[in-house]
Every structure is written in C-alpha cells, then in structure tokens.
Design a protein around this motif. Sequence first.
Motif, PDB file in Angstrom:
ATOM      1  N   LYS A  44       0.813  -1.222   0.000  1.00  0.00           N
ATOM      2  CA  LYS A  44       0.000   0.000   0.000  1.00  0.00           C
ATOM      3  C   LYS A  44       0.843   1.267   0.000  1.00  0.00           C
ATOM      4  CE  LYS A  44      -3.574  -2.368   2.581  1.00  0.00           C
ATOM      5  NZ  LYS A  44      -4.118  -2.552   3.900  1.00  0.00           N
ATOM      6  N   GLU A  45       1.913   1.282   0.782  1.00  0.00           N
ATOM      7  CA  GLU A  45       2.714   2.506   0.879  1.00  0.00           C
ATOM      8  C   GLU A  45       3.360   2.890  -0.444  1.00  0.00           C
ATOM      9  OE1 GLU A  45       6.726   1.992   3.033  1.00  0.00           O
ATOM     10  OE2 GLU A  45       5.559   0.217   3.610  1.00  0.00           O
ATOM     11  N   HIS A  46       3.591   1.912  -1.327  1.00  0.00           N
ATOM     12  CA  HIS A  46       4.171   2.188  -2.641  1.00  0.00           C
ATOM     13  C   HIS A  46       3.150   2.092  -3.770  1.00  0.00           C
ATOM     14  CE1 HIS A  46       8.297   0.846  -0.914  1.00  0.00           C
ATOM     15  NE2 HIS A  46       8.066   2.107  -0.662  1.00  0.00           N
ATOM     16  N   GLU A  47       1.953   1.616  -3.430  1.00  0.00           N
ATOM     17  CA  GLU A  47       0.866   1.449  -4.402  1.00  0.00           C
ATOM     18  C   GLU A  47       1.295   0.603  -5.595  1.00  0.00           C
ATOM     19  OE1 GLU A  47      -0.363   5.512  -5.199  1.00  0.00           O
ATOM     20  OE2 GLU A  47      -1.674   5.473  -3.442  1.00  0.00           O
ATOM     21  N   ARG A  48       1.879  -0.577  -5.278  1.00  0.00           N
ATOM     22  CA  ARG A  48       2.309  -1.481  -6.340  1.00  0.00           C
ATOM     23  C   ARG A  48       2.487  -2.898  -5.777  1.00  0.00           C
ATOM     24  NH1 ARG A  48       8.010   1.637  -6.868  1.00  0.00           N
ATOM     25  NH2 ARG A  48       9.082   0.705  -5.099  1.00  0.00           N
ATOM     26  N   VAL A  73       0.752 -13.061 -11.038  1.00  0.00           N
ATOM     27  CA  VAL A  73      -0.121 -12.687 -12.155  1.00  0.00           C
ATOM     28  C   VAL A  73      -1.487 -13.353 -11.986  1.00  0.00           C
ATOM     29  CG1 VAL A  73      -0.469 -12.901 -14.646  1.00  0.00           C
ATOM     30  CG2 VAL A  73       1.741 -12.135 -13.760  1.00  0.00           C
ATOM     31  N   ASP A  74      -1.499 -14.629 -11.617  1.00  0.00           N
ATOM     32  CA  ASP A  74      -2.766 -15.344 -11.410  1.00  0.00           C
ATOM     33  C   ASP A  74      -3.580 -14.748 -10.266  1.00  0.00           C
ATOM     34  OD1 ASP A  74      -2.190 -17.084 -13.475  1.00  0.00           O
ATOM     35  OD2 ASP A  74      -1.562 -18.733 -12.168  1.00  0.00           O
ATOM     36  N   LEU A  75      -2.920 -14.445  -9.156  1.00  0.00           N
ATOM     37  CA  LEU A  75      -3.628 -13.931  -7.979  1.00  0.00           C
ATOM     38  C   LEU A  75      -4.070 -12.483  -8.129  1.00  0.00           C
ATOM     39  CD1 LEU A  75      -1.522 -15.317  -4.972  1.00  0.00           C
ATOM     40  CD2 LEU A  75      -3.832 -16.000  -5.654  1.00  0.00           C
ATOM     41  N   TYR A  76      -3.214 -11.656  -8.702  1.00  0.00           N
ATOM     42  CA  TYR A  76      -3.440 -10.209  -8.668  1.00  0.00           C
ATOM     43  C   TYR A  76      -3.681  -9.575 -10.029  1.00  0.00           C
ATOM     44  CZ  TYR A  76      -0.986 -11.156  -4.274  1.00  0.00           C
ATOM     45  OH  TYR A  76      -0.581 -11.674  -3.077  1.00  0.00           O
ATOM     46  N   GLU A  77      -3.453 -10.321 -11.101  1.00  0.00           N
ATOM     47  CA  GLU A  77      -3.541  -9.766 -12.450  1.00  0.00           C
ATOM     48  C   GLU A  77      -2.689  -8.502 -12.584  1.00  0.00           C
ATOM     49  OE1 GLU A  77      -7.663  -9.345 -13.523  1.00  0.00           O
ATOM     50  OE2 GLU A  77      -8.074 -11.460 -13.154  1.00  0.00           O
ATOM     51  N   CYS A  78      -1.514  -8.525 -11.956  1.00  0.00           N
ATOM     52  CA  CYS A  78      -0.644  -7.350 -11.966  1.00  0.00           C
ATOM     53  C   CYS A  78       0.077  -7.220 -13.304  1.00  0.00           C
ATOM     54  CB  CYS A  78       0.350  -7.408 -10.814  1.00  0.00           C
ATOM     55  SG  CYS A  78       1.269  -8.936 -10.671  1.00  0.00           S
ATOM     56  N   LYS A  79       0.413  -6.003 -13.648  1.00  0.00           N
ATOM     57  CA  LYS A  79       1.108  -5.683 -14.899  1.00  0.00           C
ATOM     58  C   LYS A  79       2.588  -5.392 -14.665  1.00  0.00           C
ATOM     59  CE  LYS A  79      -2.847  -5.713 -17.078  1.00  0.00           C
ATOM     60  NZ  LYS A  79      -3.369  -7.037 -17.244  1.00  0.00           N
ATOM     61  N   LEU A 111       9.762  -5.520 -13.070  1.00  0.00           N
ATOM     62  CA  LEU A 111       9.465  -6.363 -14.217  1.00  0.00           C
ATOM     63  C   LEU A 111       8.156  -5.907 -14.791  1.00  0.00           C
ATOM     64  CD1 LEU A 111      10.032  -8.903 -15.976  1.00  0.00           C
ATOM     65  CD2 LEU A 111       8.654 -10.184 -14.304  1.00  0.00           C
ATOM     66  N   LYS A 112       8.171  -5.448 -16.044  1.00  0.00           N
ATOM     67  CA  LYS A 112       6.951  -5.036 -16.725  1.00  0.00           C
ATOM     68  C   LYS A 112       6.440  -6.234 -17.509  1.00  0.00           C
ATOM     69  CE  LYS A 112       8.104  -0.173 -16.844  1.00  0.00           C
ATOM     70  NZ  LYS A 112       7.216   0.293 -15.837  1.00  0.00           N
ATOM     71  N   LEU A 113       5.205  -6.614 -17.240  1.00  0.00           N
ATOM     72  CA  LEU A 113       4.616  -7.790 -17.854  1.00  0.00           C
ATOM     73  C   LEU A 113       3.765  -7.380 -19.040  1.00  0.00           C
ATOM     74  CD1 LEU A 113       3.596  -9.284 -14.451  1.00  0.00           C
ATOM     75  CD2 LEU A 113       5.403 -10.174 -15.913  1.00  0.00           C
ATOM     76  N   ASN A 114       3.743  -8.206 -20.063  1.00  0.00           N
ATOM     77  CA  ASN A 114       2.883  -7.948 -21.217  1.00  0.00           C
ATOM     78  C   ASN A 114       1.439  -8.107 -20.802  1.00  0.00           C
ATOM     79  OD1 ASN A 114       5.132  -7.594 -22.850  1.00  0.00           O
ATOM     80  ND2 ASN A 114       5.183  -9.743 -23.457  1.00  0.00           N
ATOM     81  N   SER A 115       0.567  -7.311 -21.382  1.00  0.00           N
ATOM     82  CA  SER A 115      -0.845  -7.343 -21.024  1.00  0.00           C
ATOM     83  C   SER A 115      -1.509  -8.663 -21.424  1.00  0.00           C
ATOM     84  CB  SER A 115      -1.593  -6.174 -21.663  1.00  0.00           C
ATOM     85  OG  SER A 115      -1.451  -6.228 -23.066  1.00  0.00           O
ATOM     86  N   ASN A 116      -0.902  -9.433 -22.329  1.00  0.00           N
ATOM     87  CA  ASN A 116      -1.517 -10.700 -22.741  1.00  0.00           C
ATOM     88  C   ASN A 116      -0.977 -11.899 -21.980  1.00  0.00           C
ATOM     89  OD1 ASN A 116       1.004 -10.794 -23.857  1.00  0.00           O
ATOM     90  ND2 ASN A 116       0.339 -11.194 -25.946  1.00  0.00           N
ATOM     91  N   GLU A 117      -0.155 -11.660 -20.940  1.00  0.00           N
ATOM     92  CA  GLU A 117       0.350 -12.777 -20.132  1.00  0.00           C
ATOM     93  C   GLU A 117      -0.650 -13.164 -19.076  1.00  0.00           C
ATOM     94  OE1 GLU A 117       4.262 -11.486 -18.768  1.00  0.00           O
ATOM     95  OE2 GLU A 117       5.057 -12.937 -20.155  1.00  0.00           O
TER      96      GLU A 117
END
Length: 158
Positions: free
Chosen positions: A72-76, A106-112, A152-158
Amino acid sequence: MNIILAEVTEDNFWDLIQLKSDEVQETRIQIFERWVGSNVFFLGVCHVYGFTARAIYDGGTLIGFASFGYRKEHERYELISVMLGHPYQGKGYGKAILQAIIDTMVDLYECKEIYLSVIHNNERAIRTYEKMGFKPTGEIEKGFHDEPVYCLKLNSNE
C-alpha cells in the motif's frame, strides 16, 4: 525440477522457520540473515501487512520461502522476499522459482508490473533478476541496507 508454491500450514510451519539461507545461520536465531530476513520475520510481515506467504517445494522437498503482495505505501505489487535454503543454492533453482512466483502473482493479482528490492552486493540474486527481465528503476529502498529497486513489466496478454 517440479517447483510448487504451497500455503504455509501447521504441517510445514516448523520446517519452514528452520530453513536457513546460510549454513552459519543454522546455529543462530536471528531476524536477518546475510542476504534476506529470516522466514520467521517475513511470516510476521505477511500477517501484519496482508502479504501472501508461500513455502517453495521441489516436488515433496521444502527448499525455500517467498512472500509477495500489494504494498500500500508504494501502491504497487512487490516480491517482498524470496529465500532458498543453503543446501539448494547453486543448483539452478533461481529462474524456475522466480518464474513460479511471477506466474502466481499474475494469477492472484492480475498485476502488470512486479517490483522488488535486493541488497546492493547480492550479485547472484541481481544476475538472476536481470536474466528474468527485471530492470533497475533508480529508486533505493531504505531499510537495514540500501537496496536498489527493480521492476518487471509484464505484457498485457500474459
């Protein structure tokens, strides 16, 4: 290699907190080891801050621990800790474990994006993170050590 990230339960708790990243640590009870906080410390962090804790197995053998989640403190989303028990280091686990953590996040949070920090002179870990695509952000995490931050920047289609 069959990497599994499993819940921390009554069945693996004691083995997990006794797993150390450095053989010298086997005889000590400390909050921080050479390159990482102890598993006990990070289990407490997960409990207080709501991060996800996972025991890392190769098949049925406990080999490490990881914690991650939304900071939360870093919002990421951040990989808060990853440790590999000293008997399993240098055996090619790094990339496989890191990929399993990334896939789980990615599965749990759908993070990018996934962020992490690492002690500046932990060259082995830095090489592994960079091979997996993590890039330095120029930020420094201020804690017990100054730690450069990687993303690490993840592709939106991963």
